[in-house]
Design a protein around this motif. Sequence first.
Motif, PDB file in Angstrom:
ATOM      1  N   PHE A   1      28.467  62.011  47.921  1.00  0.00           N
ATOM      2  CA  PHE A   1      27.057  62.143  47.573  1.00  0.00           C
ATOM      3  C   PHE A   1      26.852  63.211  46.503  1.00  0.00           C
ATOM      4  N   LEU A   2      27.414  64.398  46.719  1.00  0.00           N
ATOM      5  CA  LEU A   2      27.256  65.486  45.748  1.00  0.00           C
ATOM      6  C   LEU A   2      27.921  65.155  44.412  1.00  0.00           C
ATOM      7  N   HIS A   3      29.092  64.566  44.471  1.00  0.00           N
ATOM      8  CA  HIS A   3      29.823  64.181  43.262  1.00  0.00           C
ATOM      9  C   HIS A   3      29.018  63.181  42.443  1.00  0.00           C
ATOM     10  N   ASP A   4      28.537  62.147  43.099  1.00  0.00           N
ATOM     11  CA  ASP A   4      27.791  61.104  42.395  1.00  0.00           C
ATOM     12  C   ASP A   4      26.442  61.625  41.899  1.00  0.00           C
ATOM     13  N   LEU A   5      25.816  62.478  42.684  1.00  0.00           N
ATOM     14  CA  LEU A   5      24.542  63.060  42.264  1.00  0.00           C
ATOM     15  C   LEU A   5      24.720  63.918  41.010  1.00  0.00           C
ATOM     16  N   MET A   6      25.802  64.668  40.953  1.00  0.00           N
ATOM     17  CA  MET A   6      26.082  65.497  39.783  1.00  0.00           C
ATOM     18  C   MET A   6      26.251  64.620  38.534  1.00  0.00           C
ATOM     19  N   ILE A   7      26.964  63.528  38.665  1.00  0.00           N
ATOM     20  CA  ILE A   7      27.163  62.632  37.515  1.00  0.00           C
ATOM     21  C   ILE A   7      25.854  61.943  37.140  1.00  0.00           C
ATOM     22  N   VAL A   8      25.055  61.548  38.118  1.00  0.00           N
ATOM     23  CA  VAL A   8      23.753  60.937  37.830  1.00  0.00           C
ATOM     24  C   VAL A   8      22.897  61.891  37.001  1.00  0.00           C
ATOM     25  N   LEU A   9      22.840  63.143  37.400  1.00  0.00           N
ATOM     26  CA  LEU A   9      22.026  64.119  36.676  1.00  0.00           C
ATOM     27  C   LEU A   9      22.561  64.370  35.272  1.00  0.00           C
ATOM     28  N   LEU A  10      23.859  64.431  35.127  1.00  0.00           N
ATOM     29  CA  LEU A  10      24.466  64.630  33.811  1.00  0.00           C
ATOM     30  C   LEU A  10      24.161  63.460  32.881  1.00  0.00           C
ATOM     31  N   LEU A  11      24.360  62.243  33.378  1.00  0.00           N
ATOM     32  CA  LEU A  11      24.105  61.065  32.536  1.00  0.00           C
ATOM     33  C   LEU A  11      22.613  60.891  32.250  1.00  0.00           C
ATOM     34  N   MET A  12      21.769  61.242  33.202  1.00  0.00           N
ATOM     35  CA  MET A  12      20.331  61.145  32.974  1.00  0.00           C
ATOM     36  C   MET A  12      19.893  62.104  31.863  1.00  0.00           C
ATOM     37  N   ALA A  13      20.415  63.308  31.877  1.00  0.00           N
ATOM     38  CA  ALA A  13      20.077  64.278  30.835  1.00  0.00           C
ATOM     39  C   ALA A  13      20.582  63.810  29.474  1.00  0.00           C
ATOM     40  N   ALA A  14      21.792  63.268  29.436  1.00  0.00           N
ATOM     41  CA  ALA A  14      22.351  62.783  28.171  1.00  0.00           C
ATOM     42  C   ALA A  14      21.549  61.593  27.649  1.00  0.00           C
ATOM     43  N   CYS A  15      21.151  60.701  28.537  1.00  0.00           N
ATOM     44  CA  CYS A  15      20.337  59.542  28.130  1.00  0.00           C
ATOM     45  C   CYS A  15      18.992  59.993  27.583  1.00  0.00           C
ATOM     46  N   ALA A  16      18.357  60.921  28.256  1.00  0.00           N
ATOM     47  CA  ALA A  16      17.042  61.383  27.817  1.00  0.00           C
ATOM     48  C   ALA A  16      17.113  62.044  26.445  1.00  0.00           C
ATOM     49  N   ALA A  17      18.086  62.916  26.263  1.00  0.00           N
ATOM     50  CA  ALA A  17      18.207  63.624  24.987  1.00  0.00           C
ATOM     51  C   ALA A  17      18.526  62.668  23.848  1.00  0.00           C
ATOM     52  N   SER A  18      19.477  61.771  24.068  1.00  0.00           N
ATOM     53  CA  SER A  18      19.879  60.872  22.983  1.00  0.00           C
ATOM     54  C   SER A  18      18.836  59.793  22.717  1.00  0.00           C
ATOM     55  N   THR A  19      18.089  59.402  23.729  1.00  0.00           N
ATOM     56  CA  THR A  19      17.044  58.402  23.515  1.00  0.00           C
ATOM     57  C   THR A  19      15.942  58.957  22.622  1.00  0.00           C
ATOM     58  N   THR A  20      15.567  60.204  22.822  1.00  0.00           N
ATOM     59  CA  THR A  20      14.521  60.778  21.968  1.00  0.00           C
ATOM     60  C   THR A  20      14.986  60.885  20.523  1.00  0.00           C
ATOM     61  N   THR A  21      16.228  61.280  20.322  1.00  0.00           N
ATOM     62  CA  THR A  21      16.755  61.375  18.959  1.00  0.00           C
ATOM     63  C   THR A  21      16.871  59.994  18.327  1.00  0.00           C
ATOM     64  N   ALA A  22      17.306  59.020  19.099  1.00  0.00           N
ATOM     65  CA  ALA A  22      17.424  57.651  18.576  1.00  0.00           C
ATOM     66  C   ALA A  22      16.047  57.078  18.233  1.00  0.00           C
ATOM     67  N   TYR A  23      15.070  57.392  19.033  1.00  0.00           N
ATOM     68  CA  TYR A  23      13.709  56.917  18.760  1.00  0.00           C
ATOM     69  C   TYR A  23      13.187  57.483  17.439  1.00  0.00           C
ATOM     70  N   ILE A  24      13.415  58.766  17.239  1.00  0.00           N
ATOM     71  CA  ILE A  24      12.987  59.396  15.981  1.00  0.00           C
ATOM     72  C   ILE A  24      13.761  58.771  14.815  1.00  0.00           C
ATOM     73  N   GLY A  25      15.041  58.517  15.005  1.00  0.00           N
ATOM     74  CA  GLY A  25      15.843  57.908  13.951  1.00  0.00           C
ATOM     75  C   GLY A  25      15.386  56.500  13.607  1.00  0.00           C
ATOM     76  N   LYS A  26      14.922  55.784  14.614  1.00  0.00           N
ATOM     77  CA  LYS A  26      14.502  54.400  14.379  1.00  0.00           C
ATOM     78  C   LYS A  26      13.087  54.310  13.816  1.00  0.00           C
ATOM     79  N   TYR A  27      12.178  55.119  14.337  1.00  0.00           N
ATOM     80  CA  TYR A  27      10.770  55.002  13.953  1.00  0.00           C
ATOM     81  C   TYR A  27      10.254  56.177  13.129  1.00  0.00           C
ATOM     82  N   GLY A  28      10.987  57.272  13.088  1.00  0.00           N
ATOM     83  CA  GLY A  28      10.518  58.447  12.374  1.00  0.00           C
ATOM     84  C   GLY A  28       9.352  59.102  13.090  1.00  0.00           C
ATOM     85  N   ASN A  29       8.769  60.104  12.414  1.00  0.00           N
ATOM     86  CA  ASN A  29       7.587  60.767  12.941  1.00  0.00           C
ATOM     87  C   ASN A  29       6.753  61.197  11.746  1.00  0.00           C
TER      88      ASN A  29
END
Length: 179
Positions: free
Chosen positions: A104-132
């Motif tokens: 449980f702890l092992h999988d939870l740690m990986i879930v949180l790590l991947l969630m943070a990476a997805c969130a950060a890269s999604t925002t950058t990709a969105y800006i790259g695709k649509y600009g601001n």
Amino acid sequence: MANPIDKNLESPQIKARKLYYATQICVRFIAIAITLAAAWLMVTNKETAVVYGIQVDARYSYAPPFKFLAIANFVALALSVLSVLLVFILGKVALSPAHFYIFFLHDLMIVLLLMAACAASTTTAYIGKYGNSHVGWMAICDHFGKFCNRGEAAIILTYLGFALYLILTLVSANKLLHL
């Protein structure tokens, strides 16, 4: 010699244990393949284009969130390999609540790590695709189509890995509740 009634009572528990470990191994191998593919796509992601008469490179290493995505996938990959070994080792010994808590702890740690990476890269990709337009950032995906498509594929694979580890976390939590 064991009583036939005792064997029938133990059989569902043994079947449930085998099913649990088979599911753990199968999903973890899929997670290994997905995180490896996502990391490899991001690390090898680069493109050169001419923008307004100037040759410009686009590389994953130029954007910290994309570097974080690649590193997070490599960390998840390494921890996934370790967890498969742990599943094999713990599958041979008697079950205890501590085993499910470790998963449980092992999988939870990986879930949180991947969630943070997805969130950060999604925002950058969105800006790259649509600009601001409010801050004057232009979209780059018009000029770097291959780069954006590979980055998008890596992000989607990372979200899939996130979902698999979320499922593994819920399975481990469910096992803890029903011991």
